[in-house]
Motif scaffolding. Structure first.
Motif, PDB file in Angstrom:
ATOM      1  N   GLY A 183       0.786  -1.233   0.000  1.00  0.00           N
ATOM      2  CA  GLY A 183       0.000   0.000   0.000  1.00  0.00           C
ATOM      3  C   GLY A 183       0.811   1.273   0.000  1.00  0.00           C
ATOM      4  O   GLY A 183       0.262   2.361   0.144  1.00  0.00           O
ATOM      5  N   THR A 184       2.130   1.190  -0.175  1.00  0.00           N
ATOM      6  CA  THR A 184       2.989   2.380  -0.177  1.00  0.00           C
ATOM      7  C   THR A 184       3.440   2.712  -1.599  1.00  0.00           C
ATOM      8  O   THR A 184       3.369   1.877  -2.505  1.00  0.00           O
ATOM      9  N   GLN A 185       3.935   3.917  -1.774  1.00  0.00           N
ATOM     10  CA  GLN A 185       4.472   4.326  -3.073  1.00  0.00           C
ATOM     11  C   GLN A 185       5.659   3.451  -3.459  1.00  0.00           C
ATOM     12  O   GLN A 185       5.805   3.056  -4.618  1.00  0.00           O
ATOM     13  N   LEU A 186       6.508   3.135  -2.493  1.00  0.00           N
ATOM     14  CA  LEU A 186       7.666   2.288  -2.779  1.00  0.00           C
ATOM     15  C   LEU A 186       7.225   0.906  -3.246  1.00  0.00           C
ATOM     16  O   LEU A 186       7.853   0.308  -4.120  1.00  0.00           O
ATOM     17  N   ASP A 196      24.102   8.503   5.793  1.00  0.00           N
ATOM     18  CA  ASP A 196      23.102   9.506   6.178  1.00  0.00           C
ATOM     19  C   ASP A 196      21.691   8.958   5.984  1.00  0.00           C
ATOM     20  O   ASP A 196      20.807   9.168   6.835  1.00  0.00           O
ATOM     21  N   CYS A 197      21.463   8.258   4.876  1.00  0.00           N
ATOM     22  CA  CYS A 197      20.146   7.656   4.621  1.00  0.00           C
ATOM     23  C   CYS A 197      19.827   6.607   5.677  1.00  0.00           C
ATOM     24  O   CYS A 197      18.714   6.556   6.211  1.00  0.00           O
ATOM     25  N   PHE A 198      20.805   5.764   5.986  1.00  0.00           N
ATOM     26  CA  PHE A 198      20.610   4.745   7.016  1.00  0.00           C
ATOM     27  C   PHE A 198      20.299   5.394   8.361  1.00  0.00           C
ATOM     28  O   PHE A 198      19.456   4.915   9.124  1.00  0.00           O
ATOM     29  N   SER A 199      20.995   6.496   8.654  1.00  0.00           N
ATOM     30  CA  SER A 199      20.808   7.184   9.936  1.00  0.00           C
ATOM     31  C   SER A 199      19.390   7.737  10.060  1.00  0.00           C
ATOM     32  O   SER A 199      18.775   7.655  11.135  1.00  0.00           O
ATOM     33  N   LYS A 200      18.849   8.286   8.971  1.00  0.00           N
ATOM     34  CA  LYS A 200      17.486   8.826   9.003  1.00  0.00           C
ATOM     35  C   LYS A 200      16.461   7.719   9.225  1.00  0.00           C
ATOM     36  O   LYS A 200      15.487   7.888   9.975  1.00  0.00           O
ATOM     37  N   ILE A 201      16.674   6.573   8.581  1.00  0.00           N
ATOM     38  CA  ILE A 201      15.760   5.440   8.764  1.00  0.00           C
ATOM     39  C   ILE A 201      15.821   4.941  10.197  1.00  0.00           C
ATOM     40  O   ILE A 201      14.790   4.696  10.841  1.00  0.00           O
ATOM     41  N   ASP A 224       4.431   5.729  14.903  1.00  0.00           N
ATOM     42  CA  ASP A 224       3.161   6.445  14.940  1.00  0.00           C
ATOM     43  C   ASP A 224       2.566   6.433  13.537  1.00  0.00           C
ATOM     44  O   ASP A 224       3.069   5.736  12.648  1.00  0.00           O
ATOM     45  N   ARG A 225       1.528   7.211  13.295  1.00  0.00           N
ATOM     46  CA  ARG A 225       0.846   7.142  12.001  1.00  0.00           C
ATOM     47  C   ARG A 225       1.687   7.691  10.853  1.00  0.00           C
ATOM     48  O   ARG A 225       1.365   7.474   9.682  1.00  0.00           O
ATOM     49  N   HIS A 226       2.764   8.411  11.173  1.00  0.00           N
ATOM     50  CA  HIS A 226       3.638   8.949  10.136  1.00  0.00           C
ATOM     51  C   HIS A 226       4.839   8.043   9.852  1.00  0.00           C
ATOM     52  O   HIS A 226       5.476   8.186   8.802  1.00  0.00           O
ATOM     53  N   SER A 227       5.154   7.157  10.774  1.00  0.00           N
ATOM     54  CA  SER A 227       6.420   6.430  10.728  1.00  0.00           C
ATOM     55  C   SER A 227       6.597   5.606   9.460  1.00  0.00           C
ATOM     56  O   SER A 227       7.641   5.650   8.801  1.00  0.00           O
ATOM     57  N   ARG A 228       5.558   4.825   9.103  1.00  0.00           N
ATOM     58  CA  ARG A 228       5.690   3.922   7.961  1.00  0.00           C
ATOM     59  C   ARG A 228       5.974   4.699   6.674  1.00  0.00           C
ATOM     60  O   ARG A 228       6.846   4.319   5.878  1.00  0.00           O
TER      61      ARG A 228
END
Length: 301
Positions: free
Chosen positions: A110-113, A143-148, A157-161
């Motif tokens: 159900g995600t864009q990815l 940096d990408c790994f760190s953000k994830i 929460d509802r934004h996390s996924r």
């Protein structure tokens, strides 16, 4: 399969290293913190999720498909669901370093990815087709790994996924850019692959292979060149601007047009000589590309 280890969930991978996943469906693993217990002999591992490994060091040899790959500093390796990796030659004092991003297909539902994940063809590249990155590119990866990892540590929460999958997609898009750079910097070597492909393609239709094997495929030529079909296809598209499938079809039509001048053979015989099982399929493809049926083209010329 004997000695096959099935990694169903991301935590199955983590448990083997004495670690635990941040989330049942996605995690970032710092391999330097692993409590590694090496096993003797070769071990086959089948992944049921996506894995991207930023590997360092040369103490471990992994084999996927026909060739070995010795990990070096600044290398990204991609593994997709269903792929089998063989691990061997691990020293008893081996301590892995680097990082791994693991995520299960269920995370993407159900995600864009989830809609575009199949476009990231490098998940089906072979290990020797790994991505070699510069120090600057390596910092972008980290940096990408760190953000994830930051999102996973906040509690879901509802934004996390959405944020996690968006950051994974951002990282994968960077990987496309890095692979484009790798294709470009290896242009001389890639041109050699293109030349060999053209020679193989010409030779295919000048042999008995069409009657014996059938119509040529991208996978056939990739195998002849010891490349995975996706890597081979991406390389050909980057170098020629056309897909390998289109180039094969162009050669097929070019050969078919020339053979229509041989009036000693019927259209059906020409179709079988080119690898078609059914002459009507040949006639349909010919008309679609030339605008005339083989018999009409023969009469015109």
């Amino acid at each position: 399969m004997k000695n096959m280890v099935e990694l169903e969930m991301v935590n199955d991978y983590c448990k083997g290293l004495g670690l635990s996943a941040s989330h049942p469906l996605v995690t970032v693993v710092d391999l330097s913190k692993a409590d590694w217990k090496p096993r003797k002999g070769t071990r086959s591992v089948r992944y049921h999720f996506y894995g991207i490994f930023l590997k360092q060091g040369q103490q471990c040899i992994m084999r996927y498909g026909r060739q070995n790959y010795d990990f070096q500093d600044g290398t990204l390796v991609f593994v997709g669901p269903g792929q089998i990796v063989n691990i061997e030659h691990i020293e008893t004092d081996y301590q892995p370093t680097g990082f791994a991003l693991l995520f299960h297909p269920d995370l993407l539902l159900g995600t864009q990815l989830g809609k575009v994940i199949d476009s990231h063809s490098f998940f089906s590249y072979e290990l020797h087709e790994a991505l070699h990155i510069s120090e600057r590119e390596r910092q972008i990866v980290l940096d990408c790994f760190s953000k994830i990892e930051f999102e996973l540590q906040q509690g879901m929460d509802r934004h996390s996924r959405k944020l996690v999958t968006s950051n994974i997609e951002l990282f994968l898009n960077y990987c496309h850019r890095f692979y484009d750079r790798q294709f470009f910097t290896r242009e001389h070597k890639n041109q050699g692959v293109v030349g060999k492909f053209e020679k193989l393609l010409n030779g295919y239709f000048n042999s008995d292979k069409p009657r014996e094997i059938g119509l040529p495929t991208v996978a056939y030529f990739a195998g002849e060149l010891h490349l995975s079909p996706n890597y081979f296809g991406d390389l050909i598209k980057k170098e020629t601007g056309k897909s390998a499938k289109d180039l094969i079809q162009d050669k097929l039509i070019e050969t078919a047009k020339a053979r229509t001048f041989d009036t000693d053979k019927s259209v059906s015989e020409i179709a079988f000589d080119l690898g078609f099982k059914y002459p009507q399929h040949f006639s349909r493809l010919f008309k679609k590309n030339v605008g005339y049926t083989p018999n009409e083209y023969r009469m015109l010329n």
